[in-house]
Scaffold this motif. Structure first.
Motif, PDB file in Angstrom:
ATOM      1  N   THR A 140      60.456   3.305  62.182  1.00 33.48           N
ATOM      2  CA  THR A 140      61.103   3.054  60.987  1.00 33.48           C
ATOM      3  C   THR A 140      60.596   4.105  59.888  1.00 33.48           C
ATOM      4  OG1 THR A 140      59.597   1.445  60.161  1.00 33.48           O
ATOM      5  CG2 THR A 140      61.508   0.782  61.436  1.00 33.48           C
ATOM      6  N   THR A 141      61.150   4.267  58.667  1.00 34.43           N
ATOM      7  CA  THR A 141      60.466   4.919  57.590  1.00 34.43           C
ATOM      8  C   THR A 141      59.412   4.425  57.035  1.00 34.43           C
ATOM      9  OG1 THR A 141      62.951   5.303  56.927  1.00 34.43           O
ATOM     10  CG2 THR A 141      61.192   6.164  55.501  1.00 34.43           C
ATOM     11  N   ALA A 142      59.437   3.209  57.131  1.00 33.45           N
ATOM     12  CA  ALA A 142      58.249   2.733  56.391  1.00 33.45           C
ATOM     13  C   ALA A 142      57.047   2.969  57.622  1.00 33.45           C
ATOM     14  CB  ALA A 142      58.088   1.237  56.205  1.00 33.45           C
ATOM     15  N   ASP A 143      57.030   2.760  58.668  1.00 35.22           N
ATOM     16  CA  ASP A 143      56.051   3.176  59.616  1.00 35.22           C
ATOM     17  C   ASP A 143      55.632   4.582  59.720  1.00 35.22           C
ATOM     18  OD1 ASP A 143      55.330   0.369  60.391  1.00 35.22           O
ATOM     19  OD2 ASP A 143      56.934   0.243  62.076  1.00 35.22           O
ATOM     20  N   LYS A 144      56.770   5.246  59.616  1.00 39.58           N
ATOM     21  CA  LYS A 144      56.565   6.777  59.599  1.00 39.58           C
ATOM     22  C   LYS A 144      55.594   7.185  58.415  1.00 39.58           C
ATOM     23  CE  LYS A 144      60.548   8.688  61.951  1.00 39.58           C
ATOM     24  NZ  LYS A 144      61.797   8.898  61.802  1.00 39.58           N
ATOM     25  N   LYS A 145      56.039   6.401  57.405  1.00 38.30           N
ATOM     26  CA  LYS A 145      54.981   6.818  55.968  1.00 38.30           C
ATOM     27  C   LYS A 145      53.705   6.502  56.160  1.00 38.30           C
ATOM     28  CE  LYS A 145      58.323   7.854  52.942  1.00 38.30           C
ATOM     29  NZ  LYS A 145      58.434   8.672  51.675  1.00 38.30           N
ATOM     30  N   ARG A 146      53.524   5.176  56.930  1.00 43.69           N
ATOM     31  CA  ARG A 146      52.170   4.626  57.099  1.00 43.69           C
ATOM     32  C   ARG A 146      51.353   5.525  58.176  1.00 43.69           C
ATOM     33  NH1 ARG A 146      49.982  -0.946  56.758  1.00 43.69           N
ATOM     34  NH2 ARG A 146      51.700  -1.200  55.332  1.00 43.69           N
TER      35      ARG A 146
END
Lengths: 252, 323
Positions: A140-146
């Motif tokens: 997900t976007t959030a996990d990609k940023k993480r």
């Protein structure tokens, strides 16, 4: 007086006739969290690219721990301990989360097993352990940023420049990202320079805020000073910060 | 688990020509080994590092010509020529790629294609190496040192197998090491790789050197096996394309891909040639082209991608029934 960790002196960047950054100077001390804010096109990412070696500045110098790093290749700057993430995330898509982090870990590790050890540690810190075998492209976007943060963390940096690590996240995710930033800073002693649009997220965690507008630095100070600065409100915060804080109030 | 699959492949390949002693079959096996190894070598720069080369025939030809010219002119053992050819190919690859690596994506691919054609033309007009006429390797008695065996194809097969084994193991150890991770990072994102402290140009050059040196080894074996070379044969676009196509069919960036691809393409092309003779020329490539179109449309990761998907589905089903 101790030398600042990062010092940008009179940075100017031009693309043809367009001056993206004009004579910008600032410094970041060891252990600080400094935020770089400003409206779209203010030249925040340009400054990041000049510091991290992706652009060669038109004029001006960059010093990291007292050493002149102006115009060095990005990989050299990373190996000196200064690294960055990207606004548009660049996951190594066809590799798993753990392989992404391993790739970063190899910079300081002399063997595969040592790299694995570093990677496992980073997975824990960034709460990505459960997803370690997932392909980075399908996060997900959030996990990609993480993951973007986790990966550079594996290079054991002294300082990280985060380019909009919280943009596009929902409130819970933003909160988690804030906690991660604080944790890196407090527990791991990593100095942070953050470019961000989400004011609610960075105002509480920043030691200092630098405001850019149309390529120039227009203000610098503590978060309190910045939110009360007339020029800043006129240039930027006026429309956004107030609108956003109203929204959050309504939600509450 | 994965290791077992690889050793099983090695064992099967090694046993086959002894089990089926038909000469035609043994010939197909030798061609399979040569092309699977070429695909593996090419896979290092293109599959791992993501730098598409359409010009690997250049290195194949350099390998073939180095050993052949040395043997033909000075009687030097092809084994020495093989190693020298690998060295020359590595040096040429650096000279050629250093400027070309400034180009990204399609432009790099086109540049490699152009460079390979230029090298071919050089050999066509180079009188010292007999130009377009080519060189017939002087036939001597069966000898390991001269790498010539007239009584049986088995020695060629064994040399091919040794090279195949070596190259697969090199590719595998690269894949598992820091270098493999770095190459894949460069393939996925140049900028992200740089931010992780990777020097993309250094690793791309290193990958290119290894890839081209390994490719050249097979050029020597091929020349010794056919005993005749000319520029249109060893520097041909057809060879470059075969390497690309079989690896893409099998699956890029994976050590099993080129093996699977070669196991399909090589028997196809060799047997259509045997059964259809001259008229059959090109039919293999037509069938092959159709397969590539299908793969490109439905499974860009090649046959290995297809197998992985099936494996996953079965795994998921298995998990469900167990739950």
């Amino acid at each position: 007086m101790p030398k600042p960790m990062l010092e940008a002196k009179n940075l100017t960047m031009k693309f043809g006739n367009l001056t993206a950054s004009n004579n910008v100077s600032f410094s970041v001390d060891k252990g600080e969290i400094v935020s770089l804010i400003g409206p779209n096109g203010a030249g925040k990412t340009t400054i990041f690219n000049c510091i991290s070696g992706f652009y060669k500045p038109f004029s001006g110098r960059v010093y990291f721990e007292g050493k002149d790093i102006t115009g060095l290749s990005p990989y050299k700057i990373t190996s000196m301990g200064l690294t960055r993430t990207f606004q548009i995330v660049k996951p190594l898509k066809e590799m798993t989360v753990k392989e992404n982090i391993l790739t970063g870990a190899f910079l300081r590790a002399s063997s595969r097993s040592e790299a694995e050890k570093i990677a496992d540690e980073i997975l824990k810190i960034t709460h990505l352990s459960e997803k370690k075998d997932v392909l980075a492209g399908s996060l997900t976007t959030a996990d990609k940023k993480r993951l973007e943060i986790a990966r550079v963390l594996a290079t054991k940096p002294k300082m990280i420049m985060l380019d909009e690590a919280m943009a596009g996240l929902n409130q819970t995710e933003t909160k988690e990202a804030m906690e991660l930033c604080l944790n890196l800073n407090k527990q791991h002693g990593i100095t942070l320079l953050i470019v961000e649009h989400v004011m609610e997220a960075i105002m509480p965690i920043s030691n200092r805020v630098i405001v850019l507008n149309a390529g120039e630095k227009i203000a610098e100070g503590s978060p309190e000073e910045i939110v009360n600065n007339e020029e800043v409100i006129k240039a930027y915060l006026g429309e956004r910060y107030h609108a956003k804080s109203k929204q959050t109030n309504r939600r509450v | 688990m994965k290791n077992r699959a690889l050793y099983l492949i090695f064992a099967a390949v090694l046993v086959l020509p002894f089990a089926i002693t038909n000469v035609n079959f043994q010939h197909v096996m030798i061609m399979f080994l040569i092309f699977a190894s070429l695909g593996e070598s090419w896979n290092i720069i293109t599959g791992f590092a993501g730098q598409t080369s359409f010009g690997h025939a250049a290195f194949f030809g350099i390998g073939a010509y180095t050993s052949t010219v040395l043997f033909y002119k000075f009687g030097v053992s092809p084994w020495v020529g093989m190693l020298l050819g690998a060295g020359i190919a590595a040096v040429v690859s650096v000279i050629v790629s250093y400027p070309c690596f400034r180009l990204r994506g399609h432009y790099f691919a086109i540049a490699t294609l152009a460079v390979a054609e230029i090298i071919k033309q050089l050999f066509v007009s180079w009188d010292y190496v007999e130009g377009a006429t080519g060189i017939s390797i002087p036939v001597v008695e069966d000898s390991f040192i001269a790498m010539q065996f007239h009584g049986s194809k088995i020695p060629y097969f064994l040399i091919g197998f040794a090279l195949f084994f070596l190259i697969v193991m090199v590719a595998r150890s690269i894949e598992k090491s820091k270098m493999g991770f770095y190459l894949k990072a460069i393939r996925e994102s140049h900028e992200a790789a740089e931010a992780l402290g990777i020097n993309p140009r250094k690793y791309k050059l290193l990958a290119m050197m290894i890839s081209s040196a390994l490719t050249a080894l097979l050029g020597t074996l091929y020349a010794q096996y056919i005993l005749y070379i000319d520029p249109f044969m060893v520097f041909s676009l057809e060879i470059s394309m075969k390497i690309v196509l079989l690896s893409v069919l099998g699956g890029l960036g994976n050590i099993y891909g080129p093996i699977i691809g070669a196991a399909i393409l090589i028997p196809l092309s060799e047997y259509t040639r045997v059964f259809l003779g001259g008229t059959g020329k090109g039919i293999d490539l037509m069938i092959y082209g159709a397969l590539i179109v299908l793969i490109a449309c439905f499974e860009p990761h090649g046959i290995i991608g297809l197998l992985k998907k099936r494996g996953k589905k079965r795994g998921a089903l298995y998990a469900k029934t167990n739950a």
